[in-house]
Design a protein around this motif. Structure first.
Motif, PDB file in Angstrom:
ATOM      1  N   GLN A  26       1.002  -1.038  -0.369  1.00 31.67           N
ATOM      2  CA  GLN A  26      -0.496   0.201  -0.007  1.00 31.67           C
ATOM      3  C   GLN A  26       0.475   1.200   0.013  1.00 31.67           C
ATOM      4  O   GLN A  26       0.638   1.769  -0.701  1.00 31.67           O
ATOM      5  N   TYR A  27       2.166   1.231   1.017  1.00 28.38           N
ATOM      6  CA  TYR A  27       2.428   2.483   0.863  1.00 28.38           C
ATOM      7  C   TYR A  27       3.463   2.481  -0.515  1.00 28.38           C
ATOM      8  O   TYR A  27       3.054   3.555  -1.137  1.00 28.38           O
ATOM      9  N   VAL A  28       4.469   1.481  -1.277  1.00 29.16           N
ATOM     10  CA  VAL A  28       4.689   1.322  -2.458  1.00 29.16           C
ATOM     11  C   VAL A  28       3.901   2.138  -3.527  1.00 29.16           C
ATOM     12  O   VAL A  28       4.005   3.051  -4.426  1.00 29.16           O
ATOM     13  N   GLY A  65       4.441   2.753   7.881  1.00 30.99           N
ATOM     14  CA  GLY A  65       3.432   1.885   9.020  1.00 30.99           C
ATOM     15  C   GLY A  65       4.498   0.543   9.340  1.00 30.99           C
ATOM     16  O   GLY A  65       4.769  -0.347   8.340  1.00 30.99           O
ATOM     17  N   SER A  66       4.077   0.013  10.132  1.00 32.22           N
ATOM     18  CA  SER A  66       4.707  -1.084  10.990  1.00 32.22           C
ATOM     19  C   SER A  66       3.576  -2.019  11.888  1.00 32.22           C
ATOM     20  O   SER A  66       3.771  -0.425  12.818  1.00 32.22           O
ATOM     21  N   ARG A  67       3.751  -2.841  11.831  1.00 31.26           N
ATOM     22  CA  ARG A  67       3.283  -3.681  13.430  1.00 31.26           C
ATOM     23  C   ARG A  67       4.191  -3.670  14.554  1.00 31.26           C
ATOM     24  O   ARG A  67       3.995  -4.013  15.821  1.00 31.26           O
ATOM     25  N   SER A  68       5.900  -3.074  14.253  1.00 34.08           N
ATOM     26  CA  SER A  68       6.974  -2.854  15.193  1.00 34.08           C
ATOM     27  C   SER A  68       6.474  -2.025  15.651  1.00 34.08           C
ATOM     28  O   SER A  68       5.449  -1.094  15.236  1.00 34.08           O
ATOM     29  N   ASN A  69       7.075  -1.925  17.257  1.00 34.58           N
ATOM     30  CA  ASN A  69       6.960  -0.248  17.727  1.00 34.58           C
ATOM     31  C   ASN A  69       8.223  -0.679  18.306  1.00 34.58           C
ATOM     32  O   ASN A  69      10.025  -0.584  18.165  1.00 34.58           O
ATOM     33  N   VAL A  70       8.814   1.294  18.013  1.00 38.42           N
ATOM     34  CA  VAL A  70       9.786   1.034  18.240  1.00 38.42           C
ATOM     35  C   VAL A  70      10.760   1.379  19.794  1.00 38.42           C
ATOM     36  O   VAL A  70       9.597   1.753  20.125  1.00 38.42           O
ATOM     37  N   ILE A 111       4.733   7.678   8.611  1.00 37.58           N
ATOM     38  CA  ILE A 111       2.962   7.622   8.021  1.00 37.58           C
ATOM     39  C   ILE A 111       3.248   6.703   9.306  1.00 37.58           C
ATOM     40  O   ILE A 111       3.478   5.816   9.476  1.00 37.58           O
ATOM     41  N   CYS A 112       2.217   6.748  10.697  1.00 38.94           N
ATOM     42  CA  CYS A 112       2.021   5.466  11.865  1.00 38.94           C
ATOM     43  C   CYS A 112       3.067   5.818  12.199  1.00 38.94           C
ATOM     44  O   CYS A 112       3.373   6.392  13.358  1.00 38.94           O
ATOM     45  N   ARG A 113       3.726   4.022  12.396  1.00 39.08           N
ATOM     46  CA  ARG A 113       4.812   4.088  12.928  1.00 39.08           C
ATOM     47  C   ARG A 113       6.312   5.380  12.553  1.00 39.08           C
ATOM     48  O   ARG A 113       6.264   5.299  13.655  1.00 39.08           O
ATOM     49  N   GLY A 114       5.818   6.150  11.630  1.00 37.79           N
ATOM     50  CA  GLY A 114       6.507   6.677  11.033  1.00 37.79           C
ATOM     51  C   GLY A 114       6.816   7.804  11.891  1.00 37.79           C
ATOM     52  O   GLY A 114       7.876   8.788  11.733  1.00 37.79           O
ATOM     53  N   ARG A 140      -6.703   0.350  18.123  1.00 36.47           N
ATOM     54  CA  ARG A 140      -5.643  -0.941  17.115  1.00 36.47           C
ATOM     55  C   ARG A 140      -6.754  -1.239  16.530  1.00 36.47           C
ATOM     56  O   ARG A 140      -7.986  -0.887  15.635  1.00 36.47           O
ATOM     57  N   LYS A 141      -5.933  -1.357  15.427  1.00 34.25           N
ATOM     58  CA  LYS A 141      -6.108  -2.480  14.320  1.00 34.25           C
ATOM     59  C   LYS A 141      -7.124  -3.725  14.564  1.00 34.25           C
ATOM     60  O   LYS A 141      -7.060  -4.274  15.510  1.00 34.25           O
ATOM     61  N   PRO A 142      -8.540  -2.906  13.864  1.00 40.03           N
ATOM     62  CA  PRO A 142      -9.277  -4.173  13.987  1.00 40.03           C
ATOM     63  C   PRO A 142      -9.267  -5.878  13.985  1.00 40.03           C
ATOM     64  O   PRO A 142      -8.738  -5.820  12.701  1.00 40.03           O
ATOM     65  N   ALA A 150      -9.762  -3.180   7.837  1.00 38.98           N
ATOM     66  CA  ALA A 150      -8.917  -3.019   9.068  1.00 38.98           C
ATOM     67  C   ALA A 150      -8.339  -1.395   8.853  1.00 38.98           C
ATOM     68  O   ALA A 150      -8.645  -0.602  10.059  1.00 38.98           O
ATOM     69  N   TYR A 151      -8.609  -1.089   7.613  1.00 41.45           N
ATOM     70  CA  TYR A 151      -8.473   0.280   6.760  1.00 41.45           C
ATOM     71  C   TYR A 151      -9.360   1.119   7.102  1.00 41.45           C
ATOM     72  O   TYR A 151      -9.414   2.207   6.556  1.00 41.45           O
ATOM     73  N   GLY A 152     -10.101   0.476   7.459  1.00 40.59           N
ATOM     74  CA  GLY A 152     -11.554   1.419   7.150  1.00 40.59           C
ATOM     75  C   GLY A 152     -11.351   2.583   7.638  1.00 40.59           C
ATOM     76  O   GLY A 152     -11.207   3.069   8.532  1.00 40.59           O
ATOM     77  N   SER A 178      -7.775   4.447  11.763  1.00 40.34           N
ATOM     78  CA  SER A 178      -6.956   4.576  12.491  1.00 40.34           C
ATOM     79  C   SER A 178      -6.582   2.233  13.531  1.00 40.34           C
ATOM     80  O   SER A 178      -7.299   1.876  13.212  1.00 40.34           O
ATOM     81  N   LEU A 179      -5.097   2.137  12.984  1.00 43.01           N
ATOM     82  CA  LEU A 179      -4.571   0.962  13.889  1.00 43.01           C
ATOM     83  C   LEU A 179      -3.102   1.067  14.296  1.00 43.01           C
ATOM     84  O   LEU A 179      -2.304   1.693  13.900  1.00 43.01           O
ATOM     85  N   HIS A 180      -3.399   1.818  15.403  1.00 43.67           N
ATOM     86  CA  HIS A 180      -2.732   2.045  16.285  1.00 43.67           C
ATOM     87  C   HIS A 180      -2.503   1.125  17.366  1.00 43.67           C
ATOM     88  O   HIS A 180      -3.903   1.693  17.930  1.00 43.67           O
ATOM     89  N   ARG A 181      -1.626   1.332  18.406  1.00 45.69           N
ATOM     90  CA  ARG A 181      -1.782   1.156  19.918  1.00 45.69           C
ATOM     91  C   ARG A 181      -0.408   1.500  20.760  1.00 45.69           C
ATOM     92  O   ARG A 181      -0.628   1.639  21.963  1.00 45.69           O
ATOM     93  N   GLN A 182       0.320   2.339  20.152  1.00 44.27           N
ATOM     94  CA  GLN A 182       1.156   4.018  20.082  1.00 44.27           C
ATOM     95  C   GLN A 182       0.841   4.875  20.090  1.00 44.27           C
ATOM     96  O   GLN A 182      -0.364   4.775  19.491  1.00 44.27           O
ATOM     97  N   ALA A 183       1.301   5.885  20.526  1.00 45.77           N
ATOM     98  CA  ALA A 183       0.944   7.235  20.407  1.00 45.77           C
ATOM     99  C   ALA A 183       1.887   8.204  20.882  1.00 45.77           C
ATOM    100  O   ALA A 183       2.575   7.303  21.633  1.00 45.77           O
ATOM    101  N   TRP A 219      -2.436   8.367  11.031  1.00 39.82           N
ATOM    102  CA  TRP A 219      -3.461   6.962  10.226  1.00 39.82           C
ATOM    103  C   TRP A 219      -2.593   7.030   9.393  1.00 39.82           C
ATOM    104  O   TRP A 219      -1.720   6.807   8.856  1.00 39.82           O
ATOM    105  N   HIS A 220      -3.902   6.380   7.970  1.00 39.13           N
ATOM    106  CA  HIS A 220      -3.080   5.656   7.141  1.00 39.13           C
ATOM    107  C   HIS A 220      -4.004   6.132   5.659  1.00 39.13           C
ATOM    108  O   HIS A 220      -4.410   5.837   5.202  1.00 39.13           O
ATOM    109  N   PRO A 221      -3.576   7.370   4.764  1.00 37.36           N
ATOM    110  CA  PRO A 221      -3.765   7.950   4.777  1.00 37.36           C
ATOM    111  C   PRO A 221      -3.234   7.062   2.651  1.00 37.36           C
ATOM    112  O   PRO A 221      -3.688   7.405   1.726  1.00 37.36           O
TER     113      PRO A 221
END
Ligand SMILES: N[C@@H](CCC(=O)NCCCC(=O)O)C(=O)O
Length: 251
Positions: A26-28, A65-70, A111-114, A140-142, A150-152, A178-183, A219-221
């Protein structure tokens, strides 16, 4: 003029019995179709990436974005198991890439993780499991198999009057996903808050005094760039900044 090039730092992921350097499609797709640029995927190496050499070859940076965390150690906190999953290769690549792109006036879209990497790279901190805080929604991601669900688009953010994003998105309410558990917890000194959710979650920032486009969104534009006007507007603005940077290099 040949197409400008945008660096996208990869994740280091383990699946199918091997380890890979990957960026979600999706990012590419959004870089190509939404920003009109050529993606240049950067391997997630804990050491070995020459950040200056990379930045010499690109006209923009897109931190995905990524499901991994900093890793919390990068913002002065002890890491707990629950803070993971971690991706040290991504951290070691993306954070210096962000810092040096800002120094060199290379356009940045995070974006997100970014946006979380941007905040940490400039000295801010993150909160984890934000849905456990009183009054904070579940961002969080549904847990559904359908990515379109999920990206609705499902929440409002309020874009601030006079912000960098106001000319792109319009000030006031914008519908986003919205798909994140950190902020962002402590906002880095060089960041201006551009948009917030109604529960107070920071949803977008810009870099104060940046030499070029330097924006982060939670969020995820990228996901709806083909059909959602605010999403398309963000990637168009990033692409225009990247083209302007490239033209300035050719002068
Ligand atoms: N891990 C961070 C950033 C979340 C993020 O980038 N989400 C997009 C990927 C979603 C997925 O594929 O799981 C956080 O959780 O805050």
């Amino acid at each position: 003029m040949s197409k400008p090039v945008v660096a996208i730092p990869c994740d280091f992921r383990d699946f199918d019995g091997n380890v890979w350097h990957v960026v979600a499609h999706q990012y590419v797709r959004a870089a190509v179709e939404g920003a009109g640029v050529m993606p240049f995927l950067i391997p997630a190496l804990e050491s070995g990436n020459d950040i200056e050499e990379i930045l010499d070859r690109v006209d923009g940076v897109l931190a995905s974005g990524s499901r991994s965390n900093v890793h919390p150690a990068l913002y002065g906190r002890e890491a707990r198991e629950a803070d993971g999953p971690f991706d040290p290769g991504r951290d070691a690549t993306s954070l210096p890439l962000i810092r040096r792109a800002l120094d060199r006036g290379i356009p940045l879209f995070a974006i997100c993780r970014g946006i979380q990497e941007l905040n940490v790279a400039l000295g801010g901190t993150l909160a984890t499991e934000i849905q456990e805080q009183p009054g904070v929604w579940d961002h969080r991601k549904p847990d559904v198999p359908d990515l379109d669900v999920a990206y609705g688009i499902r929440q409002d953010v309020i874009v601030k009057e006079g912000s960098c994003l106001a000319p792109v998105l319009g000030a006031g309410r914008v519908r986003v996903n919205s798909l994140h558990r950190q902020a962002i917890a402590a906002t880095a000194p060089r960041l201006a808050i551009e948009a917030v959710a109604e529960d107070g979650t920071i949803e977008a920032v810009s870099v104060i005094g940046a030499k070029a486009f330097a924006v982060g969104v939670q969020w995820h534009p990228e996901y709806w760039v083909r059909t959602d006007a605010p999403s398309a507007g963000l990637f168009r603005a990033f692409g225009d900044a990247v083209r302007a940077y490239r033209e300035s290099k050719l002068k």
